[in-house]
Each structure stands twice: as C-alpha cells, then as structure tokens.
Design an enzyme around this catalytic site. Structure first.
Site, PDB file in Angstrom:
ATOM      1  N   GLN A 139      91.606 -88.172  14.080  1.00 17.72           N
ATOM      2  CA  GLN A 139      92.381 -87.370  13.502  1.00 17.72           C
ATOM      3  C   GLN A 139      94.169 -87.931  13.563  1.00 17.72           C
ATOM      4  O   GLN A 139      93.728 -88.546  12.706  1.00 17.72           O
ATOM      5  CB  GLN A 139      92.601 -85.909  15.129  1.00 17.72           C
ATOM      6  CG  GLN A 139      91.418 -85.454  15.141  1.00 17.72           C
ATOM      7  CD  GLN A 139      90.698 -86.125  15.786  1.00 17.72           C
ATOM      8  OE1 GLN A 139      90.884 -85.975  16.501  1.00 17.72           O
ATOM      9  NE2 GLN A 139      89.149 -85.941  15.180  1.00 17.72           N
TER      10      GLN A 139
ATOM     11  N   GLY B 171      95.398 -86.475   8.669  1.00 13.58           N
ATOM     12  CA  GLY B 171      93.593 -86.805   9.494  1.00 13.58           C
ATOM     13  C   GLY B 171      93.132 -87.052   7.703  1.00 13.58           C
ATOM     14  O   GLY B 171      94.035 -86.286   6.693  1.00 13.58           O
ATOM     15  N   ASP B 172      92.572 -87.700   8.033  1.00 17.29           N
ATOM     16  CA  ASP B 172      91.554 -88.185   6.419  1.00 17.29           C
ATOM     17  C   ASP B 172      92.710 -88.941   5.277  1.00 17.29           C
ATOM     18  O   ASP B 172      93.018 -88.484   4.195  1.00 17.29           O
ATOM     19  CB  ASP B 172      91.073 -86.466   5.649  1.00 17.29           C
ATOM     20  CG  ASP B 172      90.427 -85.830   6.692  1.00 17.29           C
ATOM     21  OD1 ASP B 172      89.046 -86.519   7.356  1.00 17.29           O
ATOM     22  OD2 ASP B 172      90.861 -85.113   6.647  1.00 17.29           O
ATOM     23  N   GLU B 173      93.736 -89.989   6.050  1.00 21.44           N
ATOM     24  CA  GLU B 173      94.021 -90.643   5.247  1.00 21.44           C
ATOM     25  C   GLU B 173      93.498 -91.636   4.964  1.00 21.44           C
ATOM     26  O   GLU B 173      93.921 -92.666   4.084  1.00 21.44           O
ATOM     27  CB  GLU B 173      95.306 -90.793   6.138  1.00 21.44           C
ATOM     28  CG  GLU B 173      96.897 -90.050   7.267  1.00 21.44           C
ATOM     29  CD  GLU B 173      96.025 -89.302   7.916  1.00 21.44           C
ATOM     30  OE1 GLU B 173      94.543 -89.565   8.202  1.00 21.44           O
ATOM     31  OE2 GLU B 173      96.644 -88.384   8.574  1.00 21.44           O
TER      32      GLU B 173
ATOM     33  N   LYS C  31      91.809 -93.609   6.843  1.00 17.54           N
ATOM     34  CA  LYS C  31      91.726 -95.354   7.956  1.00 17.54           C
ATOM     35  C   LYS C  31      90.479 -95.518   7.653  1.00 17.54           C
ATOM     36  O   LYS C  31      90.555 -96.603   8.443  1.00 17.54           O
ATOM     37  CB  LYS C  31      91.554 -94.339   9.848  1.00 17.54           C
ATOM     38  CG  LYS C  31      93.099 -93.063   9.513  1.00 17.54           C
ATOM     39  CD  LYS C  31      92.773 -93.077  11.194  1.00 17.54           C
ATOM     40  CE  LYS C  31      92.479 -92.187  11.405  1.00 17.54           C
ATOM     41  NZ  LYS C  31      92.312 -90.543  10.897  1.00 17.54           N
TER      42      LYS C  31
ATOM     43  N   THR D  29      83.035 -81.376   8.065  1.00 20.27           N
ATOM     44  CA  THR D  29      82.527 -80.448   7.258  1.00 20.27           C
ATOM     45  C   THR D  29      81.968 -80.204   6.321  1.00 20.27           C
ATOM     46  O   THR D  29      81.591 -79.293   5.728  1.00 20.27           O
ATOM     47  CB  THR D  29      84.083 -79.678   7.736  1.00 20.27           C
ATOM     48  OG1 THR D  29      84.728 -79.383   7.171  1.00 20.27           O
ATOM     49  CG2 THR D  29      83.944 -79.350   9.717  1.00 20.27           C
TER      50      THR D  29
ATOM     51  N   GLY E 250      86.162 -88.446  11.135  1.00 20.16           N
ATOM     52  CA  GLY E 250      85.278 -88.230  10.213  1.00 20.16           C
ATOM     53  C   GLY E 250      85.755 -89.866   9.223  1.00 20.16           C
ATOM     54  O   GLY E 250      86.422 -90.093   8.643  1.00 20.16           O
ATOM     55  N   HIS E 251      84.726 -90.712   9.416  1.00 15.80           N
ATOM     56  CA  HIS E 251      85.607 -91.945   9.318  1.00 15.80           C
ATOM     57  C   HIS E 251      84.207 -92.716   7.976  1.00 15.80           C
ATOM     58  O   HIS E 251      82.623 -92.856   8.325  1.00 15.80           O
ATOM     59  CB  HIS E 251      85.507 -92.763  10.323  1.00 15.80           C
ATOM     60  CG  HIS E 251      87.188 -93.183  11.193  1.00 15.80           C
ATOM     61  ND1 HIS E 251      87.184 -93.715  12.091  1.00 15.80           N
ATOM     62  CD2 HIS E 251      87.295 -91.868  10.901  1.00 15.80           C
ATOM     63  CE1 HIS E 251      88.187 -92.909  12.700  1.00 15.80           C
ATOM     64  NE2 HIS E 251      88.254 -91.866  11.590  1.00 15.80           N
TER      65      HIS E 251
END
Ligand code: IMP
Length: 429
Positions: A223, A12-14, A16, A300, A40-41
């Site tokens: 994710q 995740g968090d790549e 995107k 978060t 989260g985007h």
C-alpha cells in the site's frame, strides 16, 4: 552498507514492483512487514510476468523471502500464490521462504465480514479489496486472532475459534450475511497447518543474525503512506501502518536497522477505492493517463482514478515517513502533454493549506492549488540518463524534487527494469 525500506508515497500502485525487483537483485533478503494479499506487485522478468500479493518480491530473484509478524496472512491465498509461481518455474521452499510464527491469520469470516460491511455502507463504502484485511487486524488488536504458531497447537484451536466465531457470527448475522460453522473452519485449518508450518519460525532471530552477518536487507512496503491508518486519508485507508517505521515493528528489528527510506511516487497520481483525491481529473486528460498508464488494479482489476501530481501530499508523505530519496515512476506517461499541473497546496473553505488536514470533511472539501508547467514534445520512454530526457521533463522532475523536499534518487521511464535513471544508489547511502 545500508538496508533499504521501499514504500509508496501516494495511494499505492506507484510501480513499487519494478523498483523492489531491481533493488532485490542487489539485496540478500527481502522482507514484507505489513498488509496482506490486498497488495499487488507486478514483476516482469524476461518473458514471465509474476503477480505477487503476499510473497516478498525477492523470491523472483532467488533471494530469501521473509514474511514478518506485521503481515496478515490468508493461508489459502498464500498457498495458492505459492502454487501459481511454482507453476511459473519459481522455487519456493522452506529454504527460500520464512514466515513469522507470530503473524496473524486471515480466515474466511474476515473476508465475509469485510464484504458484508462494505455492502452495508452503500454510498459511503471505503472501497476495500474485500480480502478481510481490516477485520483480521481488528482481531489482532482485540487479542482474539489466530496466529501462525497456533496451528502447531491444534488442541487450543477449538476454544480460540469459539471466541472468534462468537464475535464474527454475531456481526455477520446482524448484517444479514451467512455465518460460519466451527467444525468446518477447524477441519480446514488443520488440513492447511502442515503446509504453512513448514515455513514458520521466529523470523526476528534470523533477521538479527543476517544483519549481524552484514547481509543487505530490503524491506518491501505494501500500500502507501496516504493509505496509512494513522497518517492517511482516514477512514479511506487500509488497516495497517504503512509508513517506513512499521518495518521495525512488523519484522521484529530495531528502527536503526531499517536503513535508507526510499519513497516511490508516480509522476502523476492515481487512487483505487473511495476517498478524497483533490487533484483528480474527470476529463479527457484523466482518461488518457489511465489508458496510457494501464491504470487497473492488480488485485481487483478496478480502474484507477487518475489526476495530476500532488506535491503537497507527497511532501506530507516524505515528512511522516522519513523518506530520504524519491523514485519517480511512469514519467513517460506524461509524454506529449502540452501542459502539466502540479498541486502545491489546497484551498479549503476559503483558507489556504500547504498540507491535507486530518479531518475527513476538510479533506473532502479540499480544492487543489496548481502550478502550471509546460509539457514536452519528445519522448522520455526508455531514457537511462538525464541527457536522454527532454529538457522540459528534467525541469518537471527538478521542480517536484523542490516541492516535495526530498531528492529524486531514481527515475523510471518504462516497465523494463533497465529503463531507469539512477541518481544515487540507495544501498550506498
Ligand atoms: P483494504 O486494505 O482491502 O482494507 O482496503 C482499504 C483501502 O486501501 C481501499 O481503498 C483499497 O483500494 C486500498 N488498497 C489496499 N491495498 C492496496 C494496494 O496494494 N494498492 C492500492 N490500494 C490499495
């Protein structure tokens, strides 16, 4: 003309958001199909920064947004997000947003149970976002969930809540957490119902019509593959299938409609929450990557764990998810490092593995096997063509391509939308 599914190929968090935004500007409709407001985007458009959790990113570009049946929807979170982006000037109306009437709702007891369980796990906590994602999916599979369409049948809600609360209040009480009162949950649901129902419909029908009309559909994953409930680092995963195949069942379309599968990977690795991370760095380089890459969770705010690029893991993600092209993001974060390492496999209890085995014990024991590469002195930031990149950076990208067994279709070299090297247009494949 192909449709495209965009999924994360790591934890995740790549990055995107930027890629989805760029592709969304060329699509007609953007569909979310799994996960919930644990995602989260971040999208930077001009001077505005949009932080989206549930809303499909295409809304920022004025495109139709669809939330599929595979998403778990917290009505409070959804309405708050709509209000927030509307305050930033975005138009979100029943003309621009459609929600699957058979999507499952996240209710307050789900978040409460998620958090109470995490507290009870202590050291062994999963590190969930505490948003109730797991308990909501559990209720769906257990056939006691309340769905969007149920809001249109208020007379059925009382009995549904009885069943739901019998389950949740028992668990919450056993964990020493506060229980829920049916009357207040019901009253709030009835209050929220009209605001949610205005967006509800059988989205599968609309998607079928759009597809037949030759519209371009972008499926926006949340994710990432290594958080997939089947294929990820179980039990340190999320509670949905995150692989591209989920786009079909989570939106109500055939698998052939999904189209080109684009995987997103950072040029290094990060992870939030607990769980195995063989190439994690606990030294100055790890701290440097975190600092330069601004590695804090969108949802978060937790600092992300950082490490070297894990090609063995991304190769696994490529295979289980059918990734046909890879986007490499944040290459510029590696600028100036003398030496780079790429994890190519694992040593586990004396044995060599080219993939991460399924068992949690083996995953926890996995030691990375590294290939070492020379870094580059120059800057890759803002590069828009191969010629703009330091030669050694090109070598690094090419080596990753070989190791993960998927072509690199895009390289992102800064948060700016146009700072991208496009090798192949995913919509044209
Ligand atoms: P949950 O999805 O809240 O149940 O959390 C399960 C695991 O998935 C935790 O390790 C979370 O940190 C992680 N997770 C969930 N959503 C995201 C995301 O959008 N990006 C990165 N990690 C996520």
């Amino acid at each position: 003309m192909a449709n495209v599914a965009v999924i994360g190929a790591q934890w995740g968090d790549e990055g995107k958001g930027k890629v989805v935004d760029w592709l969304a500007s060329r699509a007609d409709v953007v569909v979310r199909y799994q996960g919930g407001h644990n995602a989260g985007h971040t999208l930077v458009v001009g001077n505005e920064t949009y932080k989206l959790s549930l809303l499909p990113s295409g809304l920022v570009r004025g495109k139709l947004g669809v939330i599929g049946n595979g998403v778990v929807i917290d009505p409070e979170a959804l309405l708050a997000e709509i209000a927030r982006v509307q305050a930033q000037g975005l138009s979100v109306t029943p003309d621009t947003l459609r929600i699957a009437d058979n999507a499952v709702l996240i209710l307050p007891m789900h978040g409460a149970l998620d958090r109470a369980r995490e507290a009870a796990r202590g050291e062994r906590k999963i590190g969930t976002t505490g948003r109730g994602i797991g308990p909501a999916y559990e209720d769906k599979v257990a056939r006691r969930a309340i769905r969007v369409c149920d809001l249109a049948e208020p007379e059925t809600l009382d009995a549904k809540l009885d069943e739901l609360l019998r389950h949740h209040n028992t668990l919450l009480a056993s964990l020493g957490a506060a229980t829920f009162d049916k009357a207040s949950v019901l009253a709030r649901l009835l209050e929220l119902a009209p605001s949610i129902l205005q967006y509800a419909e059988p989205v599968w029908e609309r998607l079928d019509a759009l597809r037949k009309a030759g519209k371009r559909i972008l499926f926006e994953g949340a994710q990432a593959v290594m958080l997939d409930v089947d294929h990820g680092t179980y039990p340190y995963v999320t509670s949905s299938n995150t692989v591209a195949a989920t786009a079909a069942s989570g939106a109500g379309i055939g698998p052939h409609v999904v189209g080109f599968v684009l995987g997103i990977a950072k040029a290094y690795s990060t992870r939030v929450g607990s769980g195995p991370f063989p190439s994690e760095l606990h030294d100055d380089i790890g701290a440097l990557l975190g600092e330069r890459g601004h590695e804090f969770g969108t949802v978060t705010g937790r600092p992300r764990r950082c490490g070297w690029f894990d090609a063995a893991m991304v190769r696994q993600a490529v295979k289980v998810s059918g990734i046909q092209g890879l986007v490499l993001t944040k290459l510029d974060v590696l600028d100036g490092l003398k030496e780079l390492k790429i994890c190519t496999g694992y040593r586990i209890r004396g044995e060599v593995f080219s993939h991460l085995p399924a068992a949690a014990g083996a995953q926890a024991a996995a030691e990375p096997i590294y290939e070492v590469m020379e870094g580059w002195a120059g800057s890759s930031r803002g590069a828009r063509s191969w010629a703009d990149l330091p030669a050694q950076a090109v070598k690094y990208v090419r080596r990753i391509e070989e190791l993960v067994e998927a072509p690199v279709t895009l390289v992102s070299t800064s948060p700016e939308r146009d700072d991208t090297i496009m090798v192949r247009d995913p919509f044209q494949d």
